[in-house]
Design a protein around this motif. Structure first.
Motif, PDB file in Angstrom:
ATOM      1  N   PHE A  48       0.805  -1.215   0.000  1.00 54.80           N
ATOM      2  CA  PHE A  48       0.000   0.000   0.000  1.00 54.80           C
ATOM      3  C   PHE A  48       0.847   1.278   0.000  1.00 54.80           C
ATOM      4  O   PHE A  48       0.303   2.380  -0.014  1.00 54.80           O
ATOM      5  N   ALA A  49       2.162   1.140   0.012  1.00 54.08           N
ATOM      6  CA  ALA A  49       3.034   2.311   0.114  1.00 54.08           C
ATOM      7  C   ALA A  49       2.794   3.310  -1.021  1.00 54.08           C
ATOM      8  O   ALA A  49       2.850   4.528  -0.812  1.00 54.08           O
ATOM      9  N   ALA A  50       2.512   2.812  -2.221  1.00 55.88           N
ATOM     10  CA  ALA A  50       2.315   3.695  -3.367  1.00 55.88           C
ATOM     11  C   ALA A  50       1.056   4.540  -3.247  1.00 55.88           C
ATOM     12  O   ALA A  50       0.890   5.524  -3.974  1.00 55.88           O
ATOM     13  N   ARG A  51       0.169   4.169  -2.304  1.00 50.02           N
ATOM     14  CA  ARG A  51      -1.097   4.896  -2.160  1.00 50.02           C
ATOM     15  C   ARG A  51      -1.095   5.797  -0.919  1.00 50.02           C
ATOM     16  O   ARG A  51      -2.145   6.302  -0.508  1.00 50.02           O
ATOM     17  N   ALA A  52       0.079   6.025  -0.366  1.00 51.32           N
ATOM     18  CA  ALA A  52       0.184   6.765   0.900  1.00 51.32           C
ATOM     19  C   ALA A  52      -0.343   8.183   0.815  1.00 51.32           C
ATOM     20  O   ALA A  52      -0.750   8.755   1.835  1.00 51.32           O
ATOM     21  N   TYR A  53      -0.355   8.772  -0.377  1.00 49.27           N
ATOM     22  CA  TYR A  53      -0.731  10.183  -0.498  1.00 49.27           C
ATOM     23  C   TYR A  53      -2.148  10.375  -1.036  1.00 49.27           C
ATOM     24  O   TYR A  53      -2.552  11.488  -1.347  1.00 49.27           O
ATOM     25  N   GLU A  54      -2.899   9.283  -1.104  1.00 46.87           N
ATOM     26  CA  GLU A  54      -4.311   9.384  -1.457  1.00 46.87           C
ATOM     27  C   GLU A  54      -5.122   9.652  -0.199  1.00 46.87           C
ATOM     28  O   GLU A  54      -4.744   9.255   0.906  1.00 46.87           O
ATOM     29  N   ASP A  55      -6.252  10.305  -0.370  1.00 45.18           N
ATOM     30  CA  ASP A  55      -7.113  10.606   0.775  1.00 45.18           C
ATOM     31  C   ASP A  55      -8.024   9.422   1.057  1.00 45.18           C
ATOM     32  O   ASP A  55      -9.221   9.447   0.785  1.00 45.18           O
ATOM     33  N   MET A  56      -7.408   8.377   1.582  1.00 43.59           N
ATOM     34  CA  MET A  56      -8.143   7.157   1.887  1.00 43.59           C
ATOM     35  C   MET A  56      -7.452   6.417   3.025  1.00 43.59           C
ATOM     36  O   MET A  56      -6.241   6.553   3.223  1.00 43.59           O
ATOM     37  N   PRO A  57      -8.211   5.650   3.819  1.00 41.70           N
ATOM     38  CA  PRO A  57      -7.600   4.812   4.851  1.00 41.70           C
ATOM     39  C   PRO A  57      -6.907   3.622   4.208  1.00 41.70           C
ATOM     40  O   PRO A  57      -7.273   3.196   3.111  1.00 41.70           O
ATOM     41  N   LEU A  58      -5.890   3.095   4.890  1.00 43.02           N
ATOM     42  CA  LEU A  58      -5.146   1.950   4.368  1.00 43.02           C
ATOM     43  C   LEU A  58      -4.886   0.958   5.495  1.00 43.02           C
ATOM     44  O   LEU A  58      -4.709   1.349   6.652  1.00 43.02           O
ATOM     45  N   PRO A  59      -4.828  -0.341   5.184  1.00 43.70           N
ATOM     46  CA  PRO A  59      -4.581  -1.342   6.214  1.00 43.70           C
ATOM     47  C   PRO A  59      -3.164  -1.245   6.773  1.00 43.70           C
ATOM     48  O   PRO A  59      -2.204  -0.939   6.054  1.00 43.70           O
ATOM     49  N   ILE A  60      -3.042  -1.504   8.082  1.00 46.40           N
ATOM     50  CA  ILE A  60      -1.745  -1.660   8.728  1.00 46.40           C
ATOM     51  C   ILE A  60      -1.785  -2.966   9.523  1.00 46.40           C
ATOM     52  O   ILE A  60      -2.752  -3.723   9.429  1.00 46.40           O
ATOM     53  N   ALA A  61      -0.757  -3.213  10.312  1.00 44.67           N
ATOM     54  CA  ALA A  61      -0.669  -4.464  11.073  1.00 44.67           C
ATOM     55  C   ALA A  61      -1.779  -4.561  12.127  1.00 44.67           C
ATOM     56  O   ALA A  61      -2.438  -3.574  12.459  1.00 44.67           O
ATOM     57  N   CYS A  62      -1.968  -5.759  12.641  1.00 44.15           N
ATOM     58  CA  CYS A  62      -2.891  -6.044  13.756  1.00 44.15           C
ATOM     59  C   CYS A  62      -4.352  -5.782  13.400  1.00 44.15           C
ATOM     60  O   CYS A  62      -5.178  -5.513  14.278  1.00 44.15           O
ATOM     61  N   GLY A  63      -4.678  -5.835  12.086  1.00 44.42           N
ATOM     62  CA  GLY A  63      -6.045  -5.634  11.667  1.00 44.42           C
ATOM     63  C   GLY A  63      -6.548  -4.211  11.808  1.00 44.42           C
ATOM     64  O   GLY A  63      -7.758  -3.969  11.805  1.00 44.42           O
ATOM     65  N   GLN A  64      -5.640  -3.250  11.927  1.00 39.52           N
ATOM     66  CA  GLN A  64      -6.004  -1.847  12.102  1.00 39.52           C
ATOM     67  C   GLN A  64      -5.825  -1.087  10.782  1.00 39.52           C
ATOM     68  O   GLN A  64      -5.458  -1.666   9.761  1.00 39.52           O
ATOM     69  N   THR A  65      -6.098   0.231  10.807  1.00 38.64           N
ATOM     70  CA  THR A  65      -5.919   1.046   9.605  1.00 38.64           C
ATOM     71  C   THR A  65      -5.230   2.356   9.952  1.00 38.64           C
ATOM     72  O   THR A  65      -5.280   2.812  11.089  1.00 38.64           O
TER      73      THR A  65
END
Length: 225
Positions: A54-71
């Motif tokens: 998801f690194a390429a989408r870091a600058y979009e205005d949207m939530p993204l998944p991270i570890a531990c099932g969080q965003t």
């Protein structure tokens, strides 16, 4: 840890200056107008907090998944929540829900001291290492059940909760200074939630509903990761 609507930036690669300009324009167009908040969000590179596919989408205005099932929260919602706190440079802020650390990093640009708490040890350790690399020395990162706040460090000028509860947790209300502000999502399901601004007054608490949002639930206890 917001799960809001997708952004419109469909070209996350390219010139960094142009990317930053588009990022700030998206924030302004969605209601983030406070100059100090915009400056803080310009300084804190969201790309440092987004890993893997998801690194390429870091600058979009949207939530993204991270570890531990969080965003990691949608940037415009981060900006609106930060703006609602109306932080002054002398404030001490409690954040409940460290997640990626992105929100705490922005708070650190605005406040004197930030305490950030998460139930997942993996998230607090990774965030603390990022803060160290970024030389953000006014953030204290703690693994704990954030629904109880941090009684030993209370009271706080500002409290930000990045997970939804059915009602504002009593321990957090009690740890808010007179005149202090808490911003949090409130709702009985993950589909129907409202962002609430709570101001502690001499008479009690004033509540203001800001906008619909969608966050992961606030869960008691420590996580397994």
């Amino acid at each position: 840890m917001n799960q809001g609507e997708p952004g419109q930036d469909d070209d996350p690669a390219g010139d960094p200056a142009e990317r930053k300009m588009r990022f700030l324009f998206a924030l302004r167009s969605r209601g983030v107008t406070d100059a100090r908040v915009l400056t803080a969000m310009e300084r804190v590179d969201r790309g440092l907090f987004v890993k893997g596919v998801f690194a390429a989408r870091a600058y979009e205005d949207m939530p993204l998944p991270i570890a531990c099932g969080q965003t990691i929260s949608q940037p415009s919602v981060v900006g609106l929540m930060t703006q609602a706190l109306n932080i002054s440079p002398r404030d001490t802020v409690l954040e409940v829900g460290t997640g990626s650390g992105y929100q705490a990093a922005i708070l650190s640009e605005l406040a004197r001291r930030v305490y950030t708490v998460d139930r997942y040890r993996r998230l607090t350790h990774e965030a603390a290492e990022l803060f160290r690399q970024m030389k953000l020395n006014n953030i204290t990162t703690i693994t704990a059940d954030g629904s109880h706040g941090l009684p030993d460090q209370a009271p706080f000028d500002r409290i930000l909760v990045t997970a939804a509860a059915e009602d504002p947790p009593g321990p957090l209300l009690a740890q808010l200074k007179p005149g202090g502000i808490m911003v949090l999502p409130v709702g009985q399901s993950d589909a129907v939630q409202s962002l609430i601004k709570v101001t502690r007054t001499e008479r009690g608490f004033d509540y203001e509903e800001l906008r619909p949002v969608r966050f992961v639930p606030l869960v008691e206890g420590l996580g397994s990761e």
